[in-house]
Design a protein around this motif. Sequence first.
Motif, PDB file in Angstrom:
ATOM      1  N   VAL A 183       0.850  -1.199   0.000  1.00  0.00           N
ATOM      2  CA  VAL A 183       0.000   0.000   0.000  1.00  0.00           C
ATOM      3  C   VAL A 183       0.879   1.240   0.000  1.00  0.00           C
ATOM      4  CG1 VAL A 183      -1.955  -1.018   1.211  1.00  0.00           C
ATOM      5  CG2 VAL A 183      -0.101  -0.034   2.529  1.00  0.00           C
ATOM      6  N   LEU A 184       0.289   2.335  -0.441  1.00  0.00           N
ATOM      7  CA  LEU A 184       1.015   3.600  -0.436  1.00  0.00           C
ATOM      8  C   LEU A 184       0.353   4.517   0.599  1.00  0.00           C
ATOM      9  CD1 LEU A 184       3.258   5.208  -1.869  1.00  0.00           C
ATOM     10  CD2 LEU A 184       1.494   6.166  -3.316  1.00  0.00           C
ATOM     11  N   LEU A 185       1.136   4.908   1.586  1.00  0.00           N
ATOM     12  CA  LEU A 185       0.566   5.711   2.675  1.00  0.00           C
ATOM     13  C   LEU A 185       1.313   7.025   2.837  1.00  0.00           C
ATOM     14  CD1 LEU A 185       0.258   2.948   5.412  1.00  0.00           C
ATOM     15  CD2 LEU A 185      -1.550   3.816   3.947  1.00  0.00           C
ATOM     16  N   ARG A 186       0.587   7.998   3.322  1.00  0.00           N
ATOM     17  CA  ARG A 186       1.258   9.228   3.733  1.00  0.00           C
ATOM     18  C   ARG A 186       1.625   9.030   5.191  1.00  0.00           C
ATOM     19  NH1 ARG A 186      -3.034  11.163   0.943  1.00  0.00           N
ATOM     20  NH2 ARG A 186      -4.226  11.421   2.854  1.00  0.00           N
ATOM     21  N   ASN A 187       2.898   8.975   5.463  1.00  0.00           N
ATOM     22  CA  ASN A 187       3.358   8.843   6.840  1.00  0.00           C
ATOM     23  C   ASN A 187       4.097  10.113   7.239  1.00  0.00           C
ATOM     24  OD1 ASN A 187       4.032   5.256   7.160  1.00  0.00           O
ATOM     25  ND2 ASN A 187       2.163   6.443   7.143  1.00  0.00           N
ATOM     26  N   TYR A 188       4.339  10.227   8.535  1.00  0.00           N
ATOM     27  CA  TYR A 188       4.957  11.472   9.011  1.00  0.00           C
ATOM     28  C   TYR A 188       6.160  11.174   9.890  1.00  0.00           C
ATOM     29  CZ  TYR A 188       0.894  13.534   7.005  1.00  0.00           C
ATOM     30  OH  TYR A 188      -0.054  13.913   6.088  1.00  0.00           O
ATOM     31  N   HIS A 189       7.249  11.882   9.623  1.00  0.00           N
ATOM     32  CA  HIS A 189       8.422  11.765  10.479  1.00  0.00           C
ATOM     33  C   HIS A 189       8.069  12.338  11.843  1.00  0.00           C
ATOM     34  CE1 HIS A 189      10.302  12.252   6.380  1.00  0.00           C
ATOM     35  NE2 HIS A 189      10.808  11.113   6.780  1.00  0.00           N
ATOM     36  N   LYS A 190       8.969  12.106  12.794  1.00  0.00           N
ATOM     37  CA  LYS A 190       8.714  12.628  14.142  1.00  0.00           C
ATOM     38  C   LYS A 190       8.618  14.155  14.109  1.00  0.00           C
ATOM     39  CE  LYS A 190      10.243  12.308  18.867  1.00  0.00           C
ATOM     40  NZ  LYS A 190      11.372  12.063  19.754  1.00  0.00           N
ATOM     41  N   ASP A 191       9.374  14.789  13.187  1.00  0.00           N
ATOM     42  CA  ASP A 191       9.342  16.257  13.131  1.00  0.00           C
ATOM     43  C   ASP A 191       8.113  16.781  12.377  1.00  0.00           C
ATOM     44  OD1 ASP A 191       9.788  15.860  10.462  1.00  0.00           O
ATOM     45  OD2 ASP A 191      11.835  16.594  10.453  1.00  0.00           O
ATOM     46  N   GLY A 192       7.217  15.877  11.969  1.00  0.00           N
ATOM     47  CA  GLY A 192       5.957  16.292  11.354  1.00  0.00           C
ATOM     48  C   GLY A 192       5.987  16.354   9.845  1.00  0.00           C
ATOM     49  N   THR A 193       7.170  16.198   9.236  1.00  0.00           N
ATOM     50  CA  THR A 193       7.211  16.267   7.771  1.00  0.00           C
ATOM     51  C   THR A 193       6.670  14.968   7.183  1.00  0.00           C
ATOM     52  OG1 THR A 193       9.491  15.554   7.854  1.00  0.00           O
ATOM     53  CG2 THR A 193       9.106  17.908   7.577  1.00  0.00           C
ATOM     54  N   MET A 194       6.030  15.112   6.047  1.00  0.00           N
ATOM     55  CA  MET A 194       5.385  13.951   5.428  1.00  0.00           C
ATOM     56  C   MET A 194       6.358  13.168   4.562  1.00  0.00           C
ATOM     57  SD  MET A 194       3.716  12.685   2.570  1.00  0.00           S
ATOM     58  CE  MET A 194       3.315  13.954   1.418  1.00  0.00           C
ATOM     59  N   PHE A 195       6.230  11.863   4.526  1.00  0.00           N
ATOM     60  CA  PHE A 195       6.931  11.075   3.517  1.00  0.00           C
ATOM     61  C   PHE A 195       5.972  10.026   2.988  1.00  0.00           C
ATOM     62  CE2 PHE A 195       7.942   7.015   5.665  1.00  0.00           C
ATOM     63  CZ  PHE A 195       7.705   7.358   7.000  1.00  0.00           C
ATOM     64  N   LEU A 196       6.179   9.689   1.697  1.00  0.00           N
ATOM     65  CA  LEU A 196       5.298   8.684   1.098  1.00  0.00           C
ATOM     66  C   LEU A 196       5.900   7.324   1.357  1.00  0.00           C
ATOM     67  CD1 LEU A 196       4.349  10.354  -2.248  1.00  0.00           C
ATOM     68  CD2 LEU A 196       2.860   9.857  -0.349  1.00  0.00           C
ATOM     69  N   ASN A 197       5.121   6.472   1.980  1.00  0.00           N
ATOM     70  CA  ASN A 197       5.622   5.165   2.389  1.00  0.00           C
ATOM     71  C   ASN A 197       4.966   4.086   1.538  1.00  0.00           C
ATOM     72  OD1 ASN A 197       6.257   2.787   3.659  1.00  0.00           O
ATOM     73  ND2 ASN A 197       5.066   3.212   5.506  1.00  0.00           N
ATOM     74  N   GLU A 198       5.781   3.424   0.730  1.00  0.00           N
ATOM     75  CA  GLU A 198       5.267   2.262   0.004  1.00  0.00           C
ATOM     76  C   GLU A 198       5.510   1.087   0.924  1.00  0.00           C
ATOM     77  OE1 GLU A 198       5.237   2.304  -4.343  1.00  0.00           O
ATOM     78  OE2 GLU A 198       6.639   0.660  -4.093  1.00  0.00           O
TER      79      GLU A 198
END
Length: 816
Positions: free
Chosen positions: A335-350
């Motif tokens: 799945v492709l998810l929008r995840n967030y680093h601890k500092d709040g920035t988004m990364f796309l997680n496959e």
Amino acid sequence: MIKILFVEDTPHDAELASRELKRSGILHEYQRVDTEQNLRAAMEQFGPDLVLSDFSMPHFDGLSALKVVKQVQPDIPFIFVSGRIGEEMAIESLKLGASDYVIKTNLSRLASAVARVLEHVEQRDARRRVERELRELNHMFSTFMENMPGAAFIRDEQGRFVYANHALDTALGLQRGEAIGKRLDELFPRQIADRLQAGDQRVLDAGKALQIVELVACVHGETHWLSTKFPLVEGEKSVRIGGMAIDITERMKVEEELLLRNRAIEACVNPIVIVDVQMPDMPLIYVNGAFESITGYSREEAIGRNCRFLQGGDTEQPELEKLRAAIREQRPASVLLRNYHKDGTMFLNELYIAPVSEGQGGAVNHFVGVLYDVTQIKRYQEDLEHQANYDTLTGLANRNLLNERVQQALIHAQRYEQMLTIVFIDLDNFKLVNDSLGHGAGDELIATVGTRLQNCVRAGDTVARIGGDEFVLLLINQNMQSGVSHVMQRVQHEMIKPVMIRGQDIVVTCSMGIASYPTDGSDAESLLANADAAMYRAKSSGRNNFQFYEKEMNARTGQRLALEHDLWGALENDEFHLLYQPQIELASGRIIGVEALIRWGHPRRGLISPLDFIPMAEHNGLIIPIGNWVLQTACRQMCELLASGLPPLRVAVNLSARQLGEKDFISVIRRTLDATGIDPNCLELELTESMVMHNVEDIIGVLKALNAMKIQLSLDDFGTGFSSLAYLKRFPIDRLKIDQSFIFNCDSDPDDAVISQTIIALAHNLKIKVIAEGVERPEHLAFLKQNGCDEAQGYFIGQPLAFDELRSMLLAGQEA
Ligand SMILES: Nc1nc2c(ncn2[C@@H]2O[C@@H]3COP(=O)(O)O[C@H]4[C@@H](O)[C@H](n5cnc6c(=O)[nH]c(N)nc65)O[C@@H]4COP(=O)(O)O[C@H]3[C@H]2O)c(=O)[nH]1
């Protein structure tokens, strides 16, 4: 209660003996027999603990009874109770196994004899029981030791094997029992023997059991054994070593493999997580190092929590349901998810997940997940998609996207019976900017034009760049031609604002062609083609304007293409010639110059106006050789006039923007002067405002060079463009040419009159001469004279003439 069997022929004697025993407290029951047959039967059925036998009986005798008893049950004590027997007989009976001998007449000894015998029997039985138990224990122990999978051994202080079980022999490849008596160094290579011996010593020194991992040379090579060794104490001293060892080579291999896998998972650059799906809320039970470094969450912060903390508040994601379904159905998924680093920035997680079950076919108790941060890749993909649909320089739609949008807009327009308009836009003289200022400047200009166009249209409209300096507008919901005109005017207005590029103000204009659905075409291709045809028309009718498509333009487009084809051969086939239009000094009426005007004598179509082929030649670059030909011909023919005895005459030659932009333009002029021998003062080059207003600084340089060569310069069509007076002052211009459109009504339209007057005053102020063109009527002439215009040309003064006509006219004038 014991059982006593009497072998006695006299019941009374048996009874007496029984009483004696009872009296002494020996509880018993008894039976009596007096034949061998009865004795055997009683031995079997009665099962006596003791046999008391008479020695001699009428039908039986004591020795035979003793033999029978010892034969049937050798352990049963047998005591003779008899009258006196001889000493020999007594010894014989004891040899045969009798336990004692009591004389009937002295029965008082019977009880102690029986008691002693029974005690002896009891001791013997007890010993036997212990022996039996020991035997059983020993058997059990040795069965246990022999069958255990590990090696068991006992070694003495010298390392000599005192005991070695089957497993040990097998492991060492020895015959059963072969190890016994052998020292370690007789069975193992020195190094291994020393190490094992050292282990033994440690145990002896420690005086307690120790667990040691040892390397042992076995039949299958060197293997690892886990030994538990303990000292065997004899008295005060530990003299032997007992030990049990199991081969842990396989286990160590598995452990090493597990360790390797663990290290590999830890070293993996992708975050890897393990989730326990049997625990409530499915917590993370493992995250690797990459997880920590990529997400910014430490193990301690992550473990024990459900993965959803990586989504932050962004929990409404379409792929999440896919993920949940896969976990429910215990199957792998990505799945492709929008995840967030601890500092709040988004990364796309496959995210790839896979179930982990307990053994084959077992229950799924964990899920392993591998995270891929695909933010960059997705961005790159988006960039690629963007590049496929958008022009990189301007960010506008490209041809691809335009086509798509036109198709969509057409469908919509058809369904709702609406109008749709395509505007084809081409910048005028863009090539000049590009060639003179460089591509970087050209790009800047294009980008600015793009932004300006975008500002001229509504949100639902599309602005596309489809070529170097070609743009297309797709206007939707513009249901009136007037509305479209309005947009066009807005575009013109935006365009003429100077653009500051590299410190220079550049002015661009554009030519626009308009085609609308449904009147001018019903598909994207024909609408675009018709808008293009209209644009071409706009361009050839003087640039900086717009033209609505008309049906006949298509025919003209065809003609145009054919003409363009012919133009390529025109120079070679000598199809061009020049006409010369006289220019007079208004004060004297004297002819002081001529303007060279090119004509194309087409072999089939006849004379073709420069208005019809010069734009084409500018477009395809033929203007350079054609322009050179004009220059050379005009200069040469002026020299011919001189040769005919006429005074020097100035000739004005029209230049095209592209000629002026050529790098070697100055040297072309110089070569022409040299080749023809014309006095540079007699050559005037006509420029237009729009030509010089592009790229002002460079143009000033070129003009100054021409000026230094004594060549005259005039600015054509003055008043129609957007000349900056500030620049005009800096141009080394000799002459301004008032455009004929102002002259046409100068005697009747006050506005045109004022413009003409202003141009004259302005020019004179700058010490520049003024020439008026398009003088068709005597009123024009009168107006110009009255307002102090210096020179003029026009049909009223003189039509453009062929060279020979001009010469004849001049010669005739000379004679007059
Ligand atoms: N209505 C009216 N028109 C008059 C009158 N007197 C002269 N004309 C015409 O006005 C045009 C003047 O030339 P232009 O403004 O330089 O305009 C020229 C010039 O821009 C261009 N052209 C002509 N020859 C050349 C050439 O050799 N090289 C270049 N680059 N352009 C040329 O073509 C344009 C048209 O040339 P032509 O058709 O020869 O048209 C000429 C001329 O025949 C008049 O009293 N009333």
